[in-house]
Design a protein around this motif. Structure first.
Motif, PDB file in Angstrom:
ATOM      1  N   ARG A 104       0.825  -1.215   0.000  1.00 38.17           N
ATOM      2  CA  ARG A 104       0.000   0.000   0.000  1.00 38.17           C
ATOM      3  C   ARG A 104       0.853   1.255   0.000  1.00 38.17           C
ATOM      4  O   ARG A 104       0.497   2.265  -0.589  1.00 38.17           O
ATOM      5  CB  ARG A 104      -0.922  -0.002   1.221  1.00 38.17           C
ATOM      6  CG  ARG A 104      -2.027  -1.041   1.152  1.00 38.17           C
ATOM      7  CD  ARG A 104      -2.850  -1.018   2.425  1.00 38.17           C
ATOM      8  NE  ARG A 104      -3.459   0.275   2.664  1.00 38.17           N
ATOM      9  CZ  ARG A 104      -4.086   0.617   3.784  1.00 38.17           C
ATOM     10  NH1 ARG A 104      -4.148  -0.258   4.780  1.00 38.17           N
ATOM     11  NH2 ARG A 104      -4.612   1.796   3.923  1.00 38.17           N
ATOM     12  N   HIS A 105       2.004   1.207   0.683  1.00 38.99           N
ATOM     13  CA  HIS A 105       2.823   2.398   0.809  1.00 38.99           C
ATOM     14  C   HIS A 105       3.965   2.439  -0.203  1.00 38.99           C
ATOM     15  O   HIS A 105       4.825   3.307  -0.116  1.00 38.99           O
ATOM     16  CB  HIS A 105       3.379   2.511   2.232  1.00 38.99           C
ATOM     17  CG  HIS A 105       4.123   1.287   2.678  1.00 38.99           C
ATOM     18  ND1 HIS A 105       3.500   0.242   3.298  1.00 38.99           N
ATOM     19  CD2 HIS A 105       5.424   0.944   2.581  1.00 38.99           C
ATOM     20  CE1 HIS A 105       4.394  -0.695   3.585  1.00 38.99           C
ATOM     21  NE2 HIS A 105       5.570  -0.295   3.163  1.00 38.99           N
TER      22      HIS A 105
ATOM     23  N   THR B 169      -6.629  12.923   8.288  1.00 33.76           N
ATOM     24  CA  THR B 169      -6.254  11.954   9.316  1.00 33.76           C
ATOM     25  C   THR B 169      -6.722  12.421  10.681  1.00 33.76           C
ATOM     26  O   THR B 169      -7.308  11.648  11.463  1.00 33.76           O
ATOM     27  CB  THR B 169      -4.728  11.757   9.331  1.00 33.76           C
ATOM     28  OG1 THR B 169      -4.293  11.280   8.054  1.00 33.76           O
ATOM     29  CG2 THR B 169      -4.317  10.759  10.411  1.00 33.76           C
TER      30      THR B 169
ATOM     31  N   ARG C 245      -2.747   5.674  14.030  1.00 29.60           N
ATOM     32  CA  ARG C 245      -1.634   4.859  13.541  1.00 29.60           C
ATOM     33  C   ARG C 245      -0.405   5.753  13.425  1.00 29.60           C
ATOM     34  O   ARG C 245      -0.483   6.917  13.038  1.00 29.60           O
ATOM     35  CB  ARG C 245      -1.970   4.271  12.168  1.00 29.60           C
ATOM     36  CG  ARG C 245      -0.860   3.367  11.616  1.00 29.60           C
ATOM     37  CD  ARG C 245      -1.144   2.895  10.199  1.00 29.60           C
ATOM     38  NE  ARG C 245      -2.326   2.068  10.131  1.00 29.60           N
ATOM     39  CZ  ARG C 245      -3.428   2.398   9.463  1.00 29.60           C
ATOM     40  NH1 ARG C 245      -3.502   3.554   8.824  1.00 29.60           N
ATOM     41  NH2 ARG C 245      -4.462   1.583   9.429  1.00 29.60           N
TER      42      ARG C 245
ATOM     43  N   LEU D  73       3.567   6.352  11.936  1.00 28.85           N
ATOM     44  CA  LEU D  73       4.525   6.007  10.890  1.00 28.85           C
ATOM     45  C   LEU D  73       5.932   6.087  11.472  1.00 28.85           C
ATOM     46  O   LEU D  73       6.293   7.079  12.107  1.00 28.85           O
ATOM     47  CB  LEU D  73       4.386   6.955   9.700  1.00 28.85           C
ATOM     48  CG  LEU D  73       2.965   7.106   9.134  1.00 28.85           C
ATOM     49  CD1 LEU D  73       2.967   8.030   7.926  1.00 28.85           C
ATOM     50  CD2 LEU D  73       2.379   5.743   8.771  1.00 28.85           C
TER      51      LEU D  73
ATOM     52  N   ILE E 187       3.423   1.616  11.371  1.00 27.58           N
ATOM     53  CA  ILE E 187       3.887   1.195  10.043  1.00 27.58           C
ATOM     54  C   ILE E 187       5.315   1.706   9.878  1.00 27.58           C
ATOM     55  O   ILE E 187       5.573   2.896  10.079  1.00 27.58           O
ATOM     56  CB  ILE E 187       3.017   1.768   8.914  1.00 27.58           C
ATOM     57  CG1 ILE E 187       1.574   1.285   9.031  1.00 27.58           C
ATOM     58  CG2 ILE E 187       3.587   1.392   7.545  1.00 27.58           C
ATOM     59  CD1 ILE E 187       0.654   1.870   7.976  1.00 27.58           C
TER      60      ILE E 187
ATOM     61  N   GLY F   5       3.354   9.058   3.121  1.00 25.62           N
ATOM     62  CA  GLY F   5       2.351   8.325   3.886  1.00 25.62           C
ATOM     63  C   GLY F   5       1.521   9.240   4.761  1.00 25.62           C
ATOM     64  O   GLY F   5       0.302   9.075   4.880  1.00 25.62           O
TER      65      GLY F   5
ATOM     66  N   GLN G  40      -2.077   7.947   5.937  1.00 26.32           N
ATOM     67  CA  GLN G  40      -1.739   6.653   6.513  1.00 26.32           C
ATOM     68  C   GLN G  40      -1.543   6.704   8.024  1.00 26.32           C
ATOM     69  O   GLN G  40      -1.605   5.678   8.696  1.00 26.32           O
ATOM     70  CB  GLN G  40      -0.475   6.108   5.845  1.00 26.32           C
ATOM     71  CG  GLN G  40      -0.644   5.791   4.380  1.00 26.32           C
ATOM     72  CD  GLN G  40      -1.713   4.740   4.149  1.00 26.32           C
ATOM     73  OE1 GLN G  40      -1.731   3.706   4.805  1.00 26.32           O
ATOM     74  NE2 GLN G  40      -2.613   5.004   3.225  1.00 26.32           N
ATOM     75  N   GLY G  41      -1.267   7.889   8.562  1.00 28.12           N
ATOM     76  CA  GLY G  41      -1.068   8.007   9.993  1.00 28.12           C
ATOM     77  C   GLY G  41      -0.310   9.264  10.359  1.00 28.12           C
ATOM     78  O   GLY G  41      -0.078  10.134   9.513  1.00 28.12           O
TER      79      GLY G  41
END
Length: 302
Positions: free
Chosen positions: A55-56, A170, A187, A189, A216, A227, A232-233
């Motif tokens: 995904r990343h 986010t 989440r 990173l 992650i 990200g 993503q976080g």
């Protein structure tokens, strides 16, 4: 045995560094199609997959890790030869630099014209995949760490100011951050070179216990930044790397949360190479430019 071309080796190394085909293509001034073809050609040559898609971004396989390491060794050897033979050309002064990709992309290259305009006679050369052997032939190496490298003089350059950032979406999705303890809902990173950054932050504010499944790990700051922008976080990033994103509102620094890190960027030169002539001029210019860029907005230098 058939061997890959130098272009193919550079593609493999760039994919490992940047994490996506599009970013590697930009770094190498190639089309995405050309990058993909080079990757497929190498994988066909050795009969193994070098990267898996996640995904990343692209994640090296076990075979990929081995091949990437040796590709960098080969490229480093070629660049060592190029640096040494450059000394044999004419009398024009040469300045050899190794700049980390994220630092070059987000800070260095946009400012280098300030030095080259002042010193148009200097031939500035970049060693991108510098190996330990190549480092002996480089005048300045920009490094990331705590500032201690045997045999090298090190001056603090950039990046001590590390800030908590996230994309607006986010923060909205997670209910916002009204208190530092709210970080636990998100989440996180993680950059592998700075895995203790989160521990350092939590220790400063009082401590939080974050389960591993809520993190992650992303191999490069470029991926960490992408990200964070992509939702993503939350991330901890040197402020100097994300000034554009903060100014544009793509990333925000809730409650001004952050800390001063010992892991940052340093300008280093070999102990046996005195800082004089062109090397002295460059070091003075670079350190002054870095200090100016980290001044708080609205501050005026004396």
């Amino acid at each position: 045995m058939h061997l890959p071309s130098t272009t193919a080796l550079r593609v493999i190394a760039a994919l490992a560094q940047h994490g996506t085909v599009s970013a590697a293509a930009v770094a190498l001034s190639l089309t995405q199609s050309a990058v993909s073809k080079q990757l497929k050609a190498v994988e066909a040559l050795i009969g193994l997959t070098l990267f898996n898609r996640a995904r990343h971004g692209l994640v090296p396989t076990e075979a990929g890790i081995v091949y990437i390491e040796q590709a960098r060794v080969a490229l480093g050897a070629l660049e060592t030869a190029a640096v040494r033979t450059a000394r044999l050309r004419g009398s024009r002064p040469v300045l050899r630099l190794h700049v980390l990709p994220i630092l070059g992309d987000r800070w260095f290259m946009q400012r280098l014209i300030g030095f080259t305009d002042q010193h148009p006679d200097v031939d500035v050369q970049f060693v991108t995949y510098a190996s330990r052997e190549a480092h002996r032939d480089v005048d300045v190496v920009f490094r990331f760490g705590e500032g201690q490298w045997p045999g090298w003089n090190a001056d603090y350059f950039l990046g001590r100011d590390v800030v908590l950032v996230g994309a607006p979406m986010t923060l909205d999705r997670g209910g916002g951050i009204a208190d530092w303890r709210d970080i636990a809902r998100f989440r996180l990173l993680v950059h592998p070179q700075t895995p203790l950054h989160w521990d350092r932050l939590f220790a400063q504010y009082g401590g939080l216990d974050i389960p591993p499944e809520q993190t992650i790990t992303l191999s490069y700051y470029a991926l960490v930044i992408r990200g964070a922008i992509g939702g993503q976080g939350l991330a901890l990033v040197p402020r100097t790397l994300i000034t554009r994103e903060l100014a544009a509102g793509e990333l925000v620094n809730p409650l001004g949360i952050g800390f001063e890190s010992q892991n940052c960027y340093w300008l280093t030169t070999p102990n046996e190479r005195p800082r004089e002539g062109v090397l002295k001029h460059f070091c003075v210019w670079a350190l002054a430019e870095a200090a100016r860029s980290e001044m708080p907005q609205g501050a005026v230098s004396a």
